[in-house]
Design a protein around this motif. Structure first.
Motif, PDB file in Angstrom:
ATOM      1  N   TYR A   1       4.401  13.343   3.239  1.00  0.00           N
ATOM      2  CA  TYR A   1       4.072  12.906   4.822  1.00  0.00           C
ATOM      3  C   TYR A   1       4.173  11.226   4.635  1.00  0.00           C
ATOM      4  CZ  TYR A   1       1.201  11.672   8.419  1.00  0.00           C
ATOM      5  OH  TYR A   1       0.829  11.159   9.731  1.00  0.00           O
ATOM      6  N   THR A   2       3.981  10.745   3.293  1.00  0.00           N
ATOM      7  CA  THR A   2       4.025   9.468   3.406  1.00  0.00           C
ATOM      8  C   THR A   2       5.496   8.837   3.739  1.00  0.00           C
ATOM      9  OG1 THR A   2       2.075   9.112   2.026  1.00  0.00           O
ATOM     10  CG2 THR A   2       3.464   7.125   2.111  1.00  0.00           C
ATOM     11  N   ILE A   3       6.261   9.635   2.925  1.00  0.00           N
ATOM     12  CA  ILE A   3       7.852   9.011   3.092  1.00  0.00           C
ATOM     13  C   ILE A   3       8.296   9.471   4.775  1.00  0.00           C
ATOM     14  CG2 ILE A   3      10.303   9.839   2.827  1.00  0.00           C
ATOM     15  CD1 ILE A   3       9.017  10.041  -0.201  1.00  0.00           C
ATOM     16  N   TYR A   4       7.673  10.440   5.284  1.00  0.00           N
ATOM     17  CA  TYR A   4       8.014  10.918   6.616  1.00  0.00           C
ATOM     18  C   TYR A   4       7.413   9.629   7.521  1.00  0.00           C
ATOM     19  CZ  TYR A   4       7.976  13.502  11.109  1.00  0.00           C
ATOM     20  OH  TYR A   4       7.857  13.904  12.404  1.00  0.00           O
ATOM     21  N   VAL A   5       6.492   9.367   7.441  1.00  0.00           N
ATOM     22  CA  VAL A   5       5.852   8.089   8.318  1.00  0.00           C
ATOM     23  C   VAL A   5       6.086   6.808   7.960  1.00  0.00           C
ATOM     24  CG1 VAL A   5       4.198   9.562   9.394  1.00  0.00           C
ATOM     25  CG2 VAL A   5       3.632   8.060   7.275  1.00  0.00           C
ATOM     26  N   LYS A   6       6.807   6.433   7.046  1.00  0.00           N
ATOM     27  CA  LYS A   6       7.326   5.374   6.263  1.00  0.00           C
ATOM     28  C   LYS A   6       7.552   4.044   7.415  1.00  0.00           C
ATOM     29  CE  LYS A   6      12.088   5.528   5.002  1.00  0.00           C
ATOM     30  NZ  LYS A   6      12.933   5.636   3.964  1.00  0.00           N
ATOM     31  N   LYS A   7       8.224   4.687   8.661  1.00  0.00           N
ATOM     32  CA  LYS A   7       8.574   3.486   9.530  1.00  0.00           C
ATOM     33  C   LYS A   7       7.241   2.781  10.010  1.00  0.00           C
ATOM     34  CE  LYS A   7      10.178   3.449  14.416  1.00  0.00           C
ATOM     35  NZ  LYS A   7      10.489   4.222  15.431  1.00  0.00           N
TER      36      LYS A   7
ATOM     37  N   VAL B   1      -0.794  18.931  -8.075  1.00  0.00           N
ATOM     38  CA  VAL B   1       0.338  18.887  -7.822  1.00  0.00           C
ATOM     39  C   VAL B   1       0.917  19.119  -6.490  1.00  0.00           C
ATOM     40  CG1 VAL B   1       2.671  19.870  -8.372  1.00  0.00           C
ATOM     41  CG2 VAL B   1       1.248  19.605 -10.431  1.00  0.00           C
ATOM     42  N   VAL B   2       0.217  20.096  -5.583  1.00  0.00           N
ATOM     43  CA  VAL B   2       0.532  20.338  -4.372  1.00  0.00           C
ATOM     44  C   VAL B   2       0.136  19.189  -3.429  1.00  0.00           C
ATOM     45  CG1 VAL B   2      -0.031  22.035  -2.338  1.00  0.00           C
ATOM     46  CG2 VAL B   2       0.498  22.968  -4.699  1.00  0.00           C
ATOM     47  N   PHE B   3      -1.193  18.778  -3.884  1.00  0.00           N
ATOM     48  CA  PHE B   3      -1.691  17.584  -2.963  1.00  0.00           C
ATOM     49  C   PHE B   3      -0.745  16.504  -3.186  1.00  0.00           C
ATOM     50  CE2 PHE B   3      -4.356  13.686  -2.189  1.00  0.00           C
ATOM     51  CZ  PHE B   3      -4.639  13.948  -0.943  1.00  0.00           C
ATOM     52  N   SER B   4      -0.139  16.118  -4.202  1.00  0.00           N
ATOM     53  CA  SER B   4       0.682  14.989  -4.609  1.00  0.00           C
ATOM     54  C   SER B   4       2.062  15.040  -3.781  1.00  0.00           C
ATOM     55  CB  SER B   4       0.730  14.655  -5.950  1.00  0.00           C
ATOM     56  OG  SER B   4      -0.415  14.534  -6.642  1.00  0.00           O
ATOM     57  N   VAL B   5       2.313  16.318  -3.807  1.00  0.00           N
ATOM     58  CA  VAL B   5       3.769  16.427  -3.193  1.00  0.00           C
ATOM     59  C   VAL B   5       3.616  16.464  -1.613  1.00  0.00           C
ATOM     60  CG1 VAL B   5       5.470  18.406  -2.447  1.00  0.00           C
ATOM     61  CG2 VAL B   5       4.771  17.934  -5.055  1.00  0.00           C
ATOM     62  N   VAL B   6       2.435  16.927  -0.976  1.00  0.00           N
ATOM     63  CA  VAL B   6       2.319  16.694   0.329  1.00  0.00           C
ATOM     64  C   VAL B   6       2.000  15.394   0.917  1.00  0.00           C
ATOM     65  CG1 VAL B   6       0.393  17.310   2.396  1.00  0.00           C
ATOM     66  CG2 VAL B   6       1.200  18.983   0.579  1.00  0.00           C
ATOM     67  N   VAL B   7       1.290  14.688   0.057  1.00  0.00           N
ATOM     68  CA  VAL B   7       1.114  13.180   0.119  1.00  0.00           C
ATOM     69  C   VAL B   7       2.245  12.465   0.167  1.00  0.00           C
ATOM     70  CG1 VAL B   7       0.147  10.935  -0.635  1.00  0.00           C
ATOM     71  CG2 VAL B   7      -1.369  13.104  -0.449  1.00  0.00           C
ATOM     72  N   LEU B   8       3.227  12.570  -0.752  1.00  0.00           N
ATOM     73  CA  LEU B   8       4.555  12.118  -0.903  1.00  0.00           C
ATOM     74  C   LEU B   8       5.485  12.494   0.245  1.00  0.00           C
ATOM     75  CD1 LEU B   8       5.369  12.554  -4.703  1.00  0.00           C
ATOM     76  CD2 LEU B   8       5.277  10.438  -3.608  1.00  0.00           C
TER      77      LEU B   8
ATOM     78  N   GLY C   1       0.673  -1.207   0.001  1.00  0.00           N
ATOM     79  CA  GLY C   1      -0.057  -0.123   0.090  1.00  0.00           C
ATOM     80  C   GLY C   1       0.920   1.236   0.217  1.00  0.00           C
ATOM     81  N   PHE C   2       2.028   1.260   0.564  1.00  0.00           N
ATOM     82  CA  PHE C   2       2.958   2.259   0.752  1.00  0.00           C
ATOM     83  C   PHE C   2       3.464   2.614  -0.503  1.00  0.00           C
ATOM     84  CE2 PHE C   2       7.444   3.481   0.990  1.00  0.00           C
ATOM     85  CZ  PHE C   2       7.277   4.610   1.761  1.00  0.00           C
ATOM     86  N   TRP C   3       3.999   1.313  -1.160  1.00  0.00           N
ATOM     87  CA  TRP C   3       4.579   1.549  -2.550  1.00  0.00           C
ATOM     88  C   TRP C   3       3.776   2.063  -3.572  1.00  0.00           C
ATOM     89  CZ3 TRP C   3       9.438   2.780  -2.551  1.00  0.00           C
ATOM     90  CH2 TRP C   3      10.140   2.219  -1.329  1.00  0.00           C
ATOM     91  N   LEU C   4       2.425   1.315  -3.514  1.00  0.00           N
ATOM     92  CA  LEU C   4       1.414   2.006  -4.596  1.00  0.00           C
ATOM     93  C   LEU C   4       1.036   3.335  -4.328  1.00  0.00           C
ATOM     94  CD1 LEU C   4      -1.484  -1.191  -4.656  1.00  0.00           C
ATOM     95  CD2 LEU C   4       0.347  -0.228  -6.513  1.00  0.00           C
ATOM     96  N   LEU C   5       0.958   3.891  -3.188  1.00  0.00           N
ATOM     97  CA  LEU C   5       0.553   5.244  -2.904  1.00  0.00           C
ATOM     98  C   LEU C   5       1.625   6.101  -3.436  1.00  0.00           C
ATOM     99  CD1 LEU C   5      -1.986   6.598  -1.725  1.00  0.00           C
ATOM    100  CD2 LEU C   5      -0.367   7.590  -0.077  1.00  0.00           C
ATOM    101  N   ILE C   6       3.041   5.716  -3.224  1.00  0.00           N
ATOM    102  CA  ILE C   6       3.928   6.616  -3.611  1.00  0.00           C
ATOM    103  C   ILE C   6       4.071   6.514  -5.095  1.00  0.00           C
ATOM    104  CG2 ILE C   6       6.740   6.554  -3.676  1.00  0.00           C
ATOM    105  CD1 ILE C   6       5.658   7.708  -0.832  1.00  0.00           C
ATOM    106  N   SER C   7       3.860   5.424  -5.845  1.00  0.00           N
ATOM    107  CA  SER C   7       4.056   5.314  -7.292  1.00  0.00           C
ATOM    108  C   SER C   7       2.947   6.021  -7.654  1.00  0.00           C
ATOM    109  CB  SER C   7       3.702   3.912  -7.561  1.00  0.00           C
ATOM    110  OG  SER C   7       4.983   3.194  -7.075  1.00  0.00           O
ATOM    111  N   TYR C   8       1.424   6.135  -7.287  1.00  0.00           N
ATOM    112  CA  TYR C   8       0.374   6.804  -7.818  1.00  0.00           C
ATOM    113  C   TYR C   8       0.750   8.269  -7.525  1.00  0.00           C
ATOM    114  CZ  TYR C   8      -4.390   8.387  -8.500  1.00  0.00           C
ATOM    115  OH  TYR C   8      -5.430   9.004  -8.889  1.00  0.00           O
TER     116      TYR C   8
END
Length: 131
Positions: free
Chosen positions: A113-119, A104-111, A73-80
């Protein structure tokens, strides 16, 4: 590990978007959009309604894995998010309409944040610890 609040919020946004896509697939008017979703993703050979349905179900699958803190789910969301952000940034430079800048702004924010909480996605819970 408990699901971070931001993951839930992002997930609910994607669920809402999927519901809107399914709704608009039912009540689609071909001349309503200057650029169809099929054209945005570079598969203009697919009918618009079918593309909306496919994208909605893909988003629901992706969000299911994301909200359950699955690695896939993490990788699918990052890719999408990366793909959708790239497509929206290209369209923002080529089109006179500008809803794409928000995408674009929403995609960057999602990327970010998702990388920030990847743990949260890559830690395994103890057997006795409920998720």
């Amino acid at each position: 590990m408990k699901r971070p609040l931001g993951v839930s919020i992002i997930g609910y946004f994607y669920i809402f978007g999927s519901i809107v896509l399914l709704f608009t697939a039912i009540f689609y008017q071909g001349d309503a959009d200057a650029i169809s979703i099929s054209e945005r993703f570079g598969v203009s050979i697919l009918p618009e309604r079918m593309m909306r349905i496919i994208l909605a179900f893909f988003s629901l699958l992706m969000v299911y894995g994301y909200m359950r803190l699955k690695k896939w789910g993490f990788w699918l969301l990052i890719s999408y998010s990366a793909l959708f952000g790239l497509i929206s940034s290209i369209l923002a430079t080529n089109q006179p309409q500008q809803p794409f800048i928000g995408n674009v702004v929403f995609s960057v924010v999602v990327l970010i944040y998702t990388i920030y909480v990847k743990k949260a996605f890559f830690t395994t819970a103890d057997k006795a610890q409920p998720i």
